[in-house]
Design an enzyme around this catalytic site. Structure first.
Site, PDB file in Angstrom:
ATOM      1  N   PRO A 229      21.101  20.224  60.114  1.00 17.03           N
ATOM      2  CA  PRO A 229      22.280  21.069  60.364  1.00 17.03           C
ATOM      3  C   PRO A 229      22.553  21.159  61.857  1.00 17.03           C
ATOM      4  CG  PRO A 229      20.384  22.434  59.807  1.00 17.03           C
ATOM      5  CD  PRO A 229      19.936  21.003  59.658  1.00 17.03           C
ATOM      6  N   ASP A 403      19.047  21.701  66.168  1.00 17.99           N
ATOM      7  CA  ASP A 403      18.754  21.837  64.738  1.00 17.99           C
ATOM      8  C   ASP A 403      18.702  23.325  64.398  1.00 17.99           C
ATOM      9  OD1 ASP A 403      17.682  21.901  62.183  1.00 17.99           O
ATOM     10  OD2 ASP A 403      16.242  20.287  62.548  1.00 17.99           O
ATOM     11  N   HIS A 404      19.647  23.784  63.586  1.00 20.03           N
ATOM     12  CA  HIS A 404      19.757  25.209  63.289  1.00 20.03           C
ATOM     13  C   HIS A 404      18.628  25.717  62.395  1.00 20.03           C
ATOM     14  CE1 HIS A 404      21.559  29.016  63.533  1.00 20.03           C
ATOM     15  NE2 HIS A 404      22.818  28.709  63.318  1.00 20.03           N
ATOM     16  N   ARG A 405      17.826  24.826  61.829  1.00 20.27           N
ATOM     17  CA  ARG A 405      16.667  25.265  61.049  1.00 20.27           C
ATOM     18  C   ARG A 405      15.550  25.760  61.955  1.00 20.27           C
ATOM     19  NH1 ARG A 405      15.576  19.840  57.840  1.00 20.27           N
ATOM     20  NH2 ARG A 405      15.799  19.147  60.003  1.00 20.27           N
ATOM     21  N   ILE A 407      16.222  26.360  65.687  1.00 22.07           N
ATOM     22  CA  ILE A 407      16.762  27.017  66.880  1.00 22.07           C
ATOM     23  C   ILE A 407      17.976  27.849  66.494  1.00 22.07           C
ATOM     24  CG2 ILE A 407      17.828  26.579  69.129  1.00 22.07           C
ATOM     25  CD1 ILE A 407      16.192  23.906  69.089  1.00 22.07           C
TER      26      ILE A 407
END
Length: 431
Positions: A229, A403-405, A407
Site C-alpha cells: 500500500p 509502505d503504509h503497513r 509507516i
C-alpha cells in the site's frame, strides 16, 4: 602436465544460473584470468575467469545449461610451469581450497528483491510427487511452490527438458494477463482481461522482445505495486548552500578522478535519516518486522538493457568522496552488465534520481522488501520569502514513497523533513 577440472565458484545467493556463452574452445591456450564462460543471473552477466594457464582439453557445459557452485565447467591441461588459483573466482579473489567437482545441493536462497513482503496468503499446495516427476533444480521447485505453480503444467525451455526459473515466471505472467486471475500470486483482484488488439490493423508495427532485466524488473515492480500500500509524500529542500559547497569541493579536487555528485548527498542524507528514524530501516517478514543494524542504500542505475539497483554498503560510515567513488564504480559496472549478484542485494533503502533529465515530481515504486524509497528530480531556482523579501534559492524537489503497513504519515513527514534539513545544512551532509 596434469589435467585439471575447473569448477564454478561461489555465485552468491543464486542456486543455479544459465550458461549464456562459451568463450573458449577445445585446443585453445589460455592464460590466468582469461574468461572461460559467461553466466547470467537475473540481472547481470558475469564472466568466469581461468584460475591457471594451459590448454583447454574438454568443455563440460553447453549454452543454456543451468549450473551451480562446484559444477565442472571444463578440463584444462595446465602448463608445466603454471601457477594460479585452485579454482576460478568471479571477483578475481584467489582461493586456496581444492576444487569441488560435485554440484553443491544447498538449501535455496533467494535474492532480496525477489522476496514477497508482508503476510501472504498460503501458496497453493503442489503434490510432492508431481514436483519430483519434473526436471527442475531445487531452487526452481522452491520458487514454484512459493508462487503456487504446478510444475507439471509448465513448458520447459532448458536443455534436456529442464524447467528454468524463467519458465515458471512465464506461467505467472501469462496468468496475470488473463481475466481476473492472480496478480503476483494474489487471487480475486477483479482485474479485467488484458486487451487483445490487432495492432497491424491500424498501420505498420515492429515487435521487439523485452530484455531479461526488463522482464524480471517488470514482474517485481508489478508485484510491489499490487502488494504494497503505497503512499507518497512530497517536499522541497533548499540546496543553495549545498550546491555552492559541491562546486567548490570539486574545483579544489580538480586534479583527482572523482567529482562529488548530488546523488552522493542524497545517499548521505538518507543514511542520516535512517539512523535517526530506524523504523524506515526495516522489512516485513511474515508477521515479524525485521530491524537492521546496518545501512546499505541502493540507487537506480539506467542501463541499455533496463533499470538495475546497485547497493552501496555502510553508507553511514562513509564520507561523500567514498560514496561518490562507489556510485561511479557500480554505475559503470551496471552499464557493462557486469554487476555481481551480491552487488545488488542487501539494500535497506533505495534512491531514484531523475535530476539529470528533468521533471518536477514522481511516485517511485518501493523496492521490496524495503519499506520506503526516495525520488529526486531536477533542482530549480525559485523565489523564497525570507520575511522581508523574496530571495533566489536553488530548490530540490523530493518524493518519498512508503509502505503504509509499517509507516504512518507523521513518521513519513518527519523522515522527509530530516532529509531536507540535512541537505539544507551542508555541514551535516558532509559528516
Amino acid at each position: 602436465m596434469a589435467q585439471q577440472t575447473i569448477t564454478l565458484p561461489d555465485i552468491g545467493d543464486f542456486e543455479s544460473v544459465p550458461v549464456a556463452e562459451l568463450l573458449v574452445s577445445p585446443g585453445d591456450h589460455i592464460a590466468i584470468d582469461d574468461p572461460l564462460i559467461m553466466i547470467e543471473s537475473d540481472k547481470a552477466s558475469m564472466e568466469v575467469p581461468a584460475p591457471l594457464a594451459g590448454e583447454v582439453k574438454e568443455i563440460l557445459v553447453s549454452v543454456g545449461e543451468t549450473i551451480s557452485k562446484g559444477a565442472p565447467i571444463l578440463v584444462i591441461e595446465a602448463d608445466a610451469e603454471a601457477g594460479g588459483r585452485s579454482e576460478p573466482s568471479l571477483n578475481g579473489t584467489a582461493k586456496n581450497e581444492a576444487p569441488e567437482v560435485a554440484v553443491e545441493k544447498s538449501a535455496p536462497s533467494f535474492a532480496c528483491e525477489n522476496q514477497q513482503m508482508g503476510p501472504q496468503p498460503a501458496a497453493q499446495e503442489i503434490p510432492f510427487a508431481t514436483l519430483e516427476m519434473t526436471h527442475a533444480s531445487p531452487s526452481v521447485r522452491a520458487f514454484a511452490r512459493e508462487l503456487g505453480v504446478d510444475l507439471s503444467e509448465v513448458t520447459a525451455s532448458g536443455p534436456k527438458g529442464r524447467i528454468l526459473r524463467e519458465d515458471v515466471s512465464r506461467v505467472v505472467k501469462s496468468t496475470m494477463t488473463k481475466s481476473t486471475a492472480a496478480l503476483g500470486g494474489h487471487a480475486g483482484t477483479g482485474l479485467l482481461p488484458w486487451p487483445k488488439v490487432d495492432f497491424e490493423k491500424y498501420g505498420e508495427i515492429e515487435r521487439v522482445s523485452l530484455t531479461r532485466i526488463q522482464k524480471v524488473s517488470g514482474a517485481n515492480l508489478a508485484r510491489n505495486w499490487a502488494v504494497i500500500p503505497h503512499v507518497t509524500n512530497f517536499d522541497e529542500a533548499d540546496i543553495t548552500d549545498l550546491e555552492a559547497f559541491r562546486k567548490l569541493a570539486n574545483e579544489e579536487r580538480a586534479s583527482e578522478d572523482v567529482k562529488i555528485t548530488m546523488v552522493a548527498f542524497l545517499i548521505k542524507a538518507s543514511a542520516i535519516a535512517l539512523k535517526t528514524f530506524p523504523r524506515f530501516n526495516t522489512s516485513l517478514d511474515g508477521d515479524e518486522l525485521v530491524s537492521k543494524k546496518y545501512i546499505h542504500i541502493g540507487f537506480a542505475a539506467d542501463t541499455p538493457n533496463g533499470l538495475v539497483v546497485p547497493v552501496i554498503r555502510d553508507c553511514d560510515k562513509k564520507g561523500l568522496v567514498d560514496i561518490t567513488r562507489d556510485v561511479s564504480a557500480l554505475a559503470e559496472k551496471a552499464r557493462e552488465g557486469s554487476l555481481s549478484p551480491s552487488e545488488m542485494q542487501g539494500g535497506c533503502f533505495s534512491i531514484s534520481s531523475l535530476g539529470g533529465i528533468g521533471g518536477t515530481n514522481f511516485t517511485p515504486i518501493i523496492n521490496a522488501p524495503e519499506v520506503a524509497i526516495l525520488g529526486a528530480t531536477r533542482s530549480a531556482m525559485k523565489p523564497v520569502w525570507d520575511g522581508k523579501a523574496f530571495q533566489p534559492r536553488l530548490i530540490q524537489p523530493l518524493s518519498l514513497s512508503w509502505d503504509h503497513r509499517v509507516i504512518d504519515g507523521v513518521a513519513a513527514a518527519h523522515f522527509l523533513k530530516k532529509i531536507c534539513d540535512v541537505l539544507a545544512n551542508v555541514r551535516r551532509a558532509a559528516l
